[in-house]
Design a protein around this motif. Structure first.
Motif, short mmCIF file in Angstrom:
data_model
loop_
_atom_site.label_atom_id
_atom_site.label_comp_id
_atom_site.label_asym_id
_atom_site.label_seq_id
_atom_site.Cartn_x
_atom_site.Cartn_y
_atom_site.Cartn_z
N VAL A 42 0.87 -1.18 0.00
CA VAL A 42 0.00 0.00 0.00
C VAL A 42 0.90 1.22 0.00
O VAL A 42 1.81 1.33 0.83
CB VAL A 42 -0.91 0.04 1.25
CG1 VAL A 42 -1.76 1.28 1.26
CG2 VAL A 42 -1.75 -1.22 1.33
N MET A 43 0.68 2.14 -0.91
CA MET A 43 1.47 3.37 -0.96
C MET A 43 0.58 4.56 -0.62
O MET A 43 -0.44 4.80 -1.27
CB MET A 43 2.09 3.57 -2.35
CG MET A 43 2.94 4.84 -2.46
SD MET A 43 3.74 5.01 -4.09
CE MET A 43 5.10 3.86 -3.92
N LEU A 44 0.96 5.30 0.43
CA LEU A 44 0.23 6.48 0.89
C LEU A 44 1.04 7.71 0.51
O LEU A 44 2.19 7.87 0.95
CB LEU A 44 0.02 6.42 2.40
CG LEU A 44 -0.60 5.13 2.97
CD1 LEU A 44 -0.71 5.23 4.49
CD2 LEU A 44 -1.97 4.86 2.35
N ALA A 64 -0.55 -3.57 10.97
CA ALA A 64 -1.06 -4.65 11.82
C ALA A 64 -2.08 -5.51 11.08
O ALA A 64 -2.26 -6.69 11.40
CB ALA A 64 -1.67 -4.07 13.09
N ASP A 65 -2.76 -4.93 10.09
CA ASP A 65 -3.71 -5.68 9.28
C ASP A 65 -3.00 -6.63 8.30
O ASP A 65 -3.66 -7.44 7.64
CB ASP A 65 -4.60 -4.73 8.47
CG ASP A 65 -5.62 -4.02 9.33
OD1 ASP A 65 -5.83 -4.42 10.50
OD2 ASP A 65 -6.22 -3.03 8.84
N GLY A 66 -1.69 -6.49 8.16
CA GLY A 66 -0.94 -7.37 7.28
C GLY A 66 -0.45 -6.73 6.00
O GLY A 66 0.13 -7.40 5.15
N TYR A 67 -0.70 -5.44 5.84
CA TYR A 67 -0.24 -4.74 4.63
C TYR A 67 1.19 -4.24 4.81
O TYR A 67 1.61 -3.90 5.93
CB TYR A 67 -1.15 -3.55 4.31
CG TYR A 67 -2.56 -3.94 3.96
CD1 TYR A 67 -2.87 -4.43 2.69
CD2 TYR A 67 -3.58 -3.83 4.90
CE1 TYR A 67 -4.17 -4.79 2.37
CE2 TYR A 67 -4.88 -4.19 4.59
CZ TYR A 67 -5.18 -4.68 3.32
OH TYR A 67 -6.46 -5.04 3.02
N ARG A 110 -1.57 -0.75 -4.04
CA ARG A 110 -2.80 -0.02 -3.78
C ARG A 110 -2.38 1.39 -3.41
O ARG A 110 -1.60 1.59 -2.48
CB ARG A 110 -3.59 -0.68 -2.65
CG ARG A 110 -4.17 -2.03 -3.01
CD ARG A 110 -4.62 -2.75 -1.75
NE ARG A 110 -5.39 -3.95 -2.03
CZ ARG A 110 -4.87 -5.12 -2.36
NH1 ARG A 110 -3.55 -5.26 -2.45
NH2 ARG A 110 -5.63 -6.16 -2.60
N LEU A 111 -2.89 2.35 -4.15
CA LEU A 111 -2.38 3.72 -4.10
C LEU A 111 -3.40 4.63 -3.44
O LEU A 111 -4.58 4.61 -3.80
CB LEU A 111 -2.10 4.16 -5.54
CG LEU A 111 -1.36 5.46 -5.81
CD1 LEU A 111 0.02 5.45 -5.18
CD2 LEU A 111 -1.24 5.66 -7.33
N ALA A 133 -2.70 -1.26 -8.57
CA ALA A 133 -3.82 -2.20 -8.51
C ALA A 133 -5.15 -1.49 -8.27
O ALA A 133 -6.20 -1.98 -8.69
CB ALA A 133 -3.59 -3.22 -7.40
N SER A 134 -5.13 -0.35 -7.58
CA SER A 134 -6.34 0.41 -7.28
C SER A 134 -5.91 1.76 -6.74
O SER A 134 -4.75 1.95 -6.35
CB SER A 134 -7.22 -0.32 -6.26
OG SER A 134 -6.49 -0.64 -5.09
#
Length: 307
Positions: A42-44, A64-67, A110-111, A133-134
């Motif tokens: 995930v890229m923020l 913590a969610d696994g990302y 995921r962006l 991806a999204s």
């Protein structure tokens, strides 16, 4: 509270590793990296005048969610480099994000992006579609425009960019220790939310370093003097997005109004918009729990989410 800012010492956050990626041509991108190395990436992407620290309330829960959570500092911000010259076009910043993905060997990502991060992230997605991806935008804009009266009637809302884009004057405005301009701007776009003084001082201290104040001014100068006209002429009009696109938008934003978002369904096959009454431009800080909830819903799209 006074902050001592050092290029060598970004703020520490539990579970975060700080990486410095040499992308060549004098560009080094700092990335705050958290979560399992093999987790879905995930890229923020932050806005202005912020840096990766904008996402500090969301990094640990998502990790913590696994990302695997990646928060890059855009060039000219935070602890990334400040290349000389006019290399601050949003295409340049977008290609930096692609370089980060390649350097870390992750993707597609995921962006998620806020403020100036939005056009940069959108262009990244358009120029490098295989790496995304999204996409989720949060109180931000895109390089697509409606060419109608409603759109042009909102151009005046960009008045605040003029002081910041001016040579010499712009960097002084950005680095002003009394933060007079940023206080005015923050209250105007924030709706009922008032940015905490310590947050404002932290971001101002980051941008007050001379090279960063100049770089911040160039973000706006390159846009207003060269990029805006290209976008108006339709530089990206032929691009269409097929990955899921979601938008979260606080309606109290006085600059980026919902009218600007009308163009998105024309370019996105899978698009959904949520308007948040009462929230302003700084929704990430104002409503962190709501943003986290919507991030989790967004990140669950697709089959390869964490178990």
């Amino acid at each position: 509270m006074a902050y001592v800012v050092s290029m060598d010492n970004p703020p520490e956050l539990p579970g975060v590793q700080h990486r410095y990626l040499d992308l060549g041509a004098g560009v080094t991108i700092h990335v705050a990296d958290a979560g399992p190395a093999d987790g879905p990436p995930v890229m923020l992407v932050h806005g202005f005048p912020q840096n990766w620290w904008e996402w500090r309330r969301h990094i640990e829960p998502l990790a913590a969610d696994g990302y695997r959570v990646l928060c890059p500092d855009l060039r000219g911000a935070g602890w990334s480099s400040t290349p000389a010259g006019d290399h601050y076009f949003k295409n340049d910043l977008a290609d930096d994000l692609a370089g980060v993905v390649d350097a870390l060997g992750v993707g597609p990502v995921r962006l998620v992006a806020h403020d100036w991060g939005g056009p940069v992230a959108t262009i990244f997605m358009l120029r490098h579609p295989e790496k995304v991806a999204s996409f989720m935008g949060i109180n931000t804009a895109v390089p697509w425009l409606k060419r109608d009266l409603a759109a042009f009637a909102n151009i005046w809302r960009m008045w605040y960019q003029i002081p910041m884009l001016l040579p010499v004057i712009g960097p002084k405005v950005i680095a002003d220790p009394k933060m007079r301009f940023f206080r005015l701007l923050g209250s105007w776009v924030g709706g009922d939310y008032v940015t905490p003084a310590e947050d404002m001082e932290f971001y101002r201290a980051c941008m007050a370093r001379p090279a960063y104040a100049v770089a911040g001014s160039k973000w706006y100068r390159t846009f207003q003097t060269r990029e805006a006209s290209r976008w108006i002429r339709g530089e990206y009009d032929q691009h269409h997005v097929t990955v899921p696109v979601r938008w979260l938008h606080g309606t109290g934003d006085s600059v980026l109004t919902p009218e600007l978002l009308r163009v998105l369904p024309e370019h996105c096959s899978d698009f959904d918009l949520e308007l948040v009454p009462g929230a302003g431009h700084w929704i990430i800080e104002e409503r962190p729990d709501l943003v986290l909830d919507r991030l989790r819903t967004f990140l669950a799209l697709g089959a390869d989410k964490p178990v």
